[in-house]
Design an enzyme around this catalytic site. Structure first.
Site, PDB file in Angstrom:
ATOM      1  N   SER A 156       0.936  -0.954   0.020  1.00 48.96           N
ATOM      2  CA  SER A 156       0.290  -0.011   0.276  1.00 48.96           C
ATOM      3  C   SER A 156       0.628   1.390  -0.054  1.00 48.96           C
ATOM      4  O   SER A 156       1.837   1.123   0.432  1.00 48.96           O
ATOM      5  CB  SER A 156      -1.148  -0.171   1.016  1.00 48.96           C
ATOM      6  OG  SER A 156      -0.169   0.458   2.076  1.00 48.96           O
ATOM      7  N   HIS A 180     -12.736  -3.846  -0.547  1.00 52.86           N
ATOM      8  CA  HIS A 180     -11.742  -3.437   0.371  1.00 52.86           C
ATOM      9  C   HIS A 180     -12.236  -3.185   2.688  1.00 52.86           C
ATOM     10  O   HIS A 180     -13.631  -3.697   2.588  1.00 52.86           O
ATOM     11  CB  HIS A 180     -11.186  -2.075   0.016  1.00 52.86           C
ATOM     12  CG  HIS A 180     -10.864  -2.153  -1.046  1.00 52.86           C
ATOM     13  ND1 HIS A 180      -9.509  -1.288  -0.654  1.00 52.86           N
ATOM     14  CD2 HIS A 180     -10.839  -2.510  -2.009  1.00 52.86           C
ATOM     15  CE1 HIS A 180      -8.827  -1.341  -2.408  1.00 52.86           C
ATOM     16  NE2 HIS A 180      -9.707  -2.007  -3.434  1.00 52.86           N
ATOM     17  N   ASP A 187      -1.728  -0.660  -3.787  1.00 56.61           N
ATOM     18  CA  ASP A 187      -2.784  -1.050  -3.172  1.00 56.61           C
ATOM     19  C   ASP A 187      -2.830   0.818  -2.983  1.00 56.61           C
ATOM     20  O   ASP A 187      -2.077   1.597  -2.227  1.00 56.61           O
ATOM     21  CB  ASP A 187      -2.203  -1.789  -2.003  1.00 56.61           C
ATOM     22  CG  ASP A 187      -4.685  -1.738  -1.652  1.00 56.61           C
ATOM     23  OD1 ASP A 187      -5.353  -1.614  -2.506  1.00 56.61           O
ATOM     24  OD2 ASP A 187      -4.324  -2.044   0.038  1.00 56.61           O
ATOM     25  N   HIS A 188      -4.271   1.374  -3.290  1.00 54.92           N
ATOM     26  CA  HIS A 188      -4.704   2.641  -2.662  1.00 54.92           C
ATOM     27  C   HIS A 188      -3.365   3.953  -3.125  1.00 54.92           C
ATOM     28  O   HIS A 188      -3.255   4.705  -1.857  1.00 54.92           O
ATOM     29  CB  HIS A 188      -4.355   2.798  -1.341  1.00 54.92           C
ATOM     30  CG  HIS A 188      -6.174   2.217  -0.651  1.00 54.92           C
ATOM     31  ND1 HIS A 188      -7.537   3.356  -1.143  1.00 54.92           N
ATOM     32  CD2 HIS A 188      -6.676   1.096  -0.022  1.00 54.92           C
ATOM     33  CE1 HIS A 188      -8.323   2.272  -0.242  1.00 54.92           C
ATOM     34  NE2 HIS A 188      -8.430   1.196   0.028  1.00 54.92           N
ATOM     35  N   HIS A 192     -12.486   0.178   6.541  1.00 59.25           N
ATOM     36  CA  HIS A 192     -10.953   0.016   6.582  1.00 59.25           C
ATOM     37  C   HIS A 192     -10.799  -0.467   8.191  1.00 59.25           C
ATOM     38  O   HIS A 192     -11.363   0.710   8.578  1.00 59.25           O
ATOM     39  CB  HIS A 192      -9.900   0.733   6.119  1.00 59.25           C
ATOM     40  CG  HIS A 192     -10.037   0.912   4.692  1.00 59.25           C
ATOM     41  ND1 HIS A 192     -11.266   1.395   3.345  1.00 59.25           N
ATOM     42  CD2 HIS A 192      -9.379   0.049   3.291  1.00 59.25           C
ATOM     43  CE1 HIS A 192     -10.140   1.844   2.249  1.00 59.25           C
ATOM     44  NE2 HIS A 192      -9.436   0.543   1.829  1.00 59.25           N
TER      45      HIS A 192
HETATM   46 ZN   LIG Z   1      -8.271  -0.635   0.657  1.00 58.75          ZN
END
Ligand SMILES: [Zn+2]
Length: 304
Positions: free
Chosen positions: A50, A205, A83-84, A177
């Site tokens: 991430s 997610h 990720d993200h 999250h």
């Molecule tokens: Zn996520």
């Protein structure tokens, strides 16, 4: 085998109605443990790095090199994913580091701006053979506030996928999250409606907050890629805490990190059993078999 393309894992799973486990890496122990857990399940897996992980390490390249090396030594198909990413610079850095899959997250932008930015990034990625995931309907929790109220509209999702050209779409359907409890209630009817409206695979997610039966039901309703981070960190930290509490004189990080790594591997195997109804049906190269990635927990310091 070297890290495989995300399409090689998500494509067959989506066509067969199976889930794919995508697990977030923090350090190299996470990557080793996730691959070991996937090998025990005989299931393909995604190692996700991430933007927050990159910030923790201070740079993408060292952790990317480590994760790609772990993926490349695996006996099951492993894809490596960014990720993200909220900035395009990090997407470009991921492609340069040979990461073949990215999630570009413009979900905080107003809809037209999200579409424009995501379409631009997706074109850039596709020109370089990079698989691209995006998000519509901001999924809560990344700021520490657990709002699971956001919902993605099916018709908007269909228009978004068509306008941006993304390969997969993360949608807001009731998860959030970084949840420490596993009591999120997913809107399964909404998942099914989005699945019917959108031609690309869907991504969940905030899956750590969803109980096992909710994860299985989400896959049945049409979810494919299931992103899990916090659940593994809970397992890792509980094992480390137990190890340190049991031996106050312990100072060798390999001892307690090994306990955390074992805990993650077991949890990954268990979760992949939930997500992949028939994980043994995946095809593997002839002769491939799970390796023993670490010979054992060291019994003491090695004198250094
Ligand atoms: Zn996520």
């Amino acid at each position: 085998m070297p890290a495989v393309a995300m399409s090689q894992i998500v494509g067959p799973a989506s066509a067969a109605g199976r889930g794919v486990g995508a697990f977030n890496v923090i350090g190299i122990e996470h990557a080793e443990a996730i691959v070991t857990g996937a090998e025990a399940a005989r299931a393909p897996v995604v190692l996700a790095i991430s933007q927050n992980c990159v910030a923790y390490h201070g740079a993408l390249e060292p952790i990317a090199a480590a994760v790609l090396a772990v993926a490349g030594a695996a006996a099951v198909p492993v894809a490596v994913h960014l990720d993200h990413a909220t900035g395009e610079d990090l997407v470009h850095a991921a492609a340069a580091a040979k990461i073949g899959s990215v999630m570009y997250d413009a979900s905080a932008l107003p809809y037209p701006d999200n579409v424009a930015a995501t379409a631009r990034v997706t074109r850039w990625c596709h020109d370089r053979g990079v698989w691209t995931e995006a998000e519509l309907g901001e999924i809560g929790g990344k700021d520490g506030v657990h709002s699971a109220r956001a919902r993605t509209k099916p018709d908007e999702a269909a228009g978004y996928a068509a306008a941006t050209g993304v390969d997969a779409l993360a949608v807001a359907v009731g998860s959030s999250h970084a949840m420490l409890t596993r009591d999120a209630v997913l809107d399964l009817d909404l998942i099914a409606r989005i699945h019917r409206a959108v031609p690309v695979p869907l991504v969940l997610h905030g899956s750590s907050g969803v109980p096992d039966e909710g994860l299985a039901a989400a896959v049945t309703a049409g979810m494919t890629k299931i992103n899990i981070a916090t659940q593994l960190n809970k397992a890792f930290t509980a094992a480390v805490r137990g190890c340190l509490a049991a031996d106050p004189a312990l100072v060798d990080p390999r001892r307690y990190n090994a306990a955390g790594r074992d805990a993650i591997a077991g949890e990954v195997t268990r979760l992949l059993g939930v997500l992949c109804a028939s994980p043994g049906e995946h095809s593997f190269p002839p002769g491939a078999s799970p390796r023993t990635p670490w010979p054992g927990t060291p019994r003491g310091d090695d004198g250094a």
